[in-house]
Write a protein that holds these residues in place. Structure first.
Motif, PDB file in Angstrom:
ATOM      1  N   MET A   1      -3.987  11.634 -10.437  1.00  0.00           N
ATOM      2  CA  MET A   1      -5.500  11.156  -9.762  1.00  0.00           C
ATOM      3  C   MET A   1      -5.846  11.976  -8.614  1.00  0.00           C
ATOM      4  O   MET A   1      -5.062  12.319  -7.958  1.00  0.00           O
TER       5      MET A   1
ATOM      6  N   ARG B   1      -0.351  12.239   3.552  1.00  0.00           N
ATOM      7  CA  ARG B   1      -0.706  11.731   2.310  1.00  0.00           C
ATOM      8  C   ARG B   1      -1.176  12.360   1.285  1.00  0.00           C
ATOM      9  O   ARG B   1      -1.988  13.243   1.292  1.00  0.00           O
TER      10      ARG B   1
ATOM     11  N   ASN C   1      -2.386  11.251  -1.557  1.00  0.00           N
ATOM     12  CA  ASN C   1      -3.690  10.551  -2.238  1.00  0.00           C
ATOM     13  C   ASN C   1      -4.807  10.502  -1.444  1.00  0.00           C
ATOM     14  O   ASN C   1      -5.551   9.669  -1.902  1.00  0.00           O
TER      15      ASN C   1
ATOM     16  N   HIS D   1      -3.606   2.630   5.181  1.00  0.00           N
ATOM     17  CA  HIS D   1      -2.864   2.686   3.786  1.00  0.00           C
ATOM     18  C   HIS D   1      -3.156   1.639   2.970  1.00  0.00           C
ATOM     19  O   HIS D   1      -3.333   1.779   1.958  1.00  0.00           O
ATOM     20  N   HIS D   2      -3.664   0.432   3.780  1.00  0.00           N
ATOM     21  CA  HIS D   2      -3.847  -0.676   2.816  1.00  0.00           C
ATOM     22  C   HIS D   2      -5.393  -0.199   2.133  1.00  0.00           C
ATOM     23  O   HIS D   2      -5.253  -0.811   0.806  1.00  0.00           O
TER      24      HIS D   2
ATOM     25  N   ASP E   1      -4.483   2.182  -0.926  1.00  0.00           N
ATOM     26  CA  ASP E   1      -3.768   1.352  -1.972  1.00  0.00           C
ATOM     27  C   ASP E   1      -4.970   0.770  -2.804  1.00  0.00           C
ATOM     28  O   ASP E   1      -5.163   0.543  -4.158  1.00  0.00           O
ATOM     29  N   VAL E   2      -6.115   0.110  -2.178  1.00  0.00           N
ATOM     30  CA  VAL E   2      -7.039  -0.721  -2.766  1.00  0.00           C
ATOM     31  C   VAL E   2      -7.817   0.154  -3.708  1.00  0.00           C
ATOM     32  O   VAL E   2      -8.277  -0.055  -4.855  1.00  0.00           O
TER      33      VAL E   2
ATOM     34  N   GLN F   1      -7.172   3.048  -4.973  1.00  0.00           N
ATOM     35  CA  GLN F   1      -6.451   3.944  -6.089  1.00  0.00           C
ATOM     36  C   GLN F   1      -5.781   2.804  -6.942  1.00  0.00           C
ATOM     37  O   GLN F   1      -5.673   3.386  -8.052  1.00  0.00           O
ATOM     38  N   LYS F   2      -5.565   1.637  -6.495  1.00  0.00           N
ATOM     39  CA  LYS F   2      -4.656   0.691  -7.413  1.00  0.00           C
ATOM     40  C   LYS F   2      -5.624  -0.585  -7.791  1.00  0.00           C
ATOM     41  O   LYS F   2      -5.128  -1.478  -8.553  1.00  0.00           O
ATOM     42  N   GLY F   3      -6.785  -0.689  -7.120  1.00  0.00           N
ATOM     43  CA  GLY F   3      -7.581  -1.636  -7.363  1.00  0.00           C
ATOM     44  C   GLY F   3      -7.436  -3.093  -6.397  1.00  0.00           C
ATOM     45  O   GLY F   3      -6.217  -3.009  -5.736  1.00  0.00           O
ATOM     46  N   GLY F   4      -8.038  -3.904  -6.305  1.00  0.00           N
ATOM     47  CA  GLY F   4      -7.887  -4.953  -5.517  1.00  0.00           C
ATOM     48  C   GLY F   4      -9.018  -5.456  -4.488  1.00  0.00           C
ATOM     49  O   GLY F   4     -10.037  -4.349  -4.510  1.00  0.00           O
TER      50      GLY F   4
END
Length: 356
Positions: free
Chosen positions: A1, A25, A27, A311-312, A315-316, A318-321
């Motif tokens: 990604m 990081r 990502n 970081h939160h 993550d959202v 790249q990973k969703g949420g």
């Protein structure tokens, strides 16, 4: 990604703490900085190893490699800059307070939803490890049903803290640009976020907000006392704020003492510090079954809360949420904050959800 390409918009002092979350990081990377003060932008670009420097926000928005903008700009720019970023297909992390009023917040939410991008309000206090652990303890029923929230702010002076010239604060004393006072509306948004995070939205708010002179013709919004009744049955809160610049504090950042206590039917939880260390107590404590004990905390500095907030969001993306403080939650906190100001100004009880 593909790594998330980030543009930092606004290169003032606080940007140093935002940059920490992108270090090392793979990502997510800061690709560009933007500031109308070219000297300041060049300095931060050198500090962070960033090649692209923009003095014009529109030019940054045209950069196809920028996926996310971090908006570290005065409050009156939050709404127009967010809307423009969303229309350009960029995700937005906007500094607190979210906007000048709820109508602006609605514009920001609508623009993000229409563009299909993420909008979050950058709120580091809820990502501070003691606050996260306090929330987990409450959710696990460790102190029973929460019935009272106590929150406290008072200012001070630190020999090692940031030295902020009055010129850097002047726009904050202009309500057309700031939206409200420095302690209740601006810094207070942190604590109102904690209140919303731990207790939910308030059903009604009553407040008394005084004024203390800090320079000829300039006043801060303190002392203040704010009372809240939350929607949960038998759940109340008190938030007090004092301007006490002669108190010496231990801080590398702002000299603000922030403390939070949640009283439950079976015990108490105390968060004893955020930006500065005052009371010589552990960062997080619980009183239960007749005993007080410290809850171990590894990430206990204000800088850690910025890193974890960043970081939160990564993550959202790249990973969703959903971000911890998305547009709707950010609006609710804004309405809670504004309700206190309206109550004090008009001498009446205010329902946050009715604030426009």
């Amino acid at each position: 990604m593909k790594p998330i390409g980030v543009g930092i918009v606004g290169c003032g002092r606080i940007s140093d703490l935002h940059e920490l979350g992108y270090r090392d990081r793979e990502n997510a990377r800061i690709l560009a900085v933007c500031d109308t003060n070219r000297k300041r932008a060049r300095q931060q670009a050198r500090n962070w190893g960033v090649e692209r420097i923009y003095a014009n926000y529109q030019d940054l928005l045209q950069d196809p490699e920028i996926d996310l903008v971090e908006l570290l700009v005065p409050h009156h720019l939050h709404c127009p800059f967010t809307v423009q970023a969303a229309q350009s297909g960029k995700h937005v992390s906007v500094q607190k307070p979210m906007a000048l009023n709820a109508a602006e917040a609605d514009q920001m939410i609508e623009a993000a939803e229409k563009a299909g991008v993420i909008l979050r309000v950058y709120e580091n206090f809820v990502h501070y490890e003691p606050a996260r652990k306090a929330k987990a303890l409450i959710d696990a029923g460790e102190i029973g049903k929460p019935v009272m929230l106590r929150m406290h702010i008072n200012t001070g002076t630190s020999p090692d803290g940031w030295k902020i010239p009055l010129s850097a604060w002047l726009w904050r004393f202009n309500e057309k640009k700031s939206g409200g006072g420095e302690l209740v509306f601006d810094h207070g948004y942190h604590l109102f976020s904690i209140a919303y995070h731990l207790m939910g939205q308030a059903r009604r708010v009553s407040a008394w907000i005084g004024r203390t002179p800090v320079a000829p013709g300039l006043f801060v919004d303190a002392p203040a006392t704010i009372m809240m009744q939350f929607k949960e049955d038998r759940a109340y809160g008190v938030f007090d704020i004092a301007h006490t610049p002669d108190i010496v504090m231990n801080s590398k950042y702002y000299s603000d003492d922030d403390r939070v206590e949640v009283v439950g039917e079976k015990g108490n939880i105390l968060i004893n510090r955020y930006t500065t260390k005052t009371l010589d107590l552990p960062e997080l404590m619980i009183y239960k079954d007749g005993k007080t004990r410290a809850i171990p905390v590894k990430r206990n500095t204000w800088a850690d809360s910025f890193i974890d907030a960043t970081h939160h969001l990564i993550d959202v993306l790249q990973k969703g949420g959903t971000p911890q403080l998305d547009g709707q939650a950010g609006k609710s906190v804004l309405q809670l904050t504004m309700a206190a100001q309206i109550s004090a100004r008009e001498g009446r009880e205010v329902v946050p959800e009715m604030v426009l």
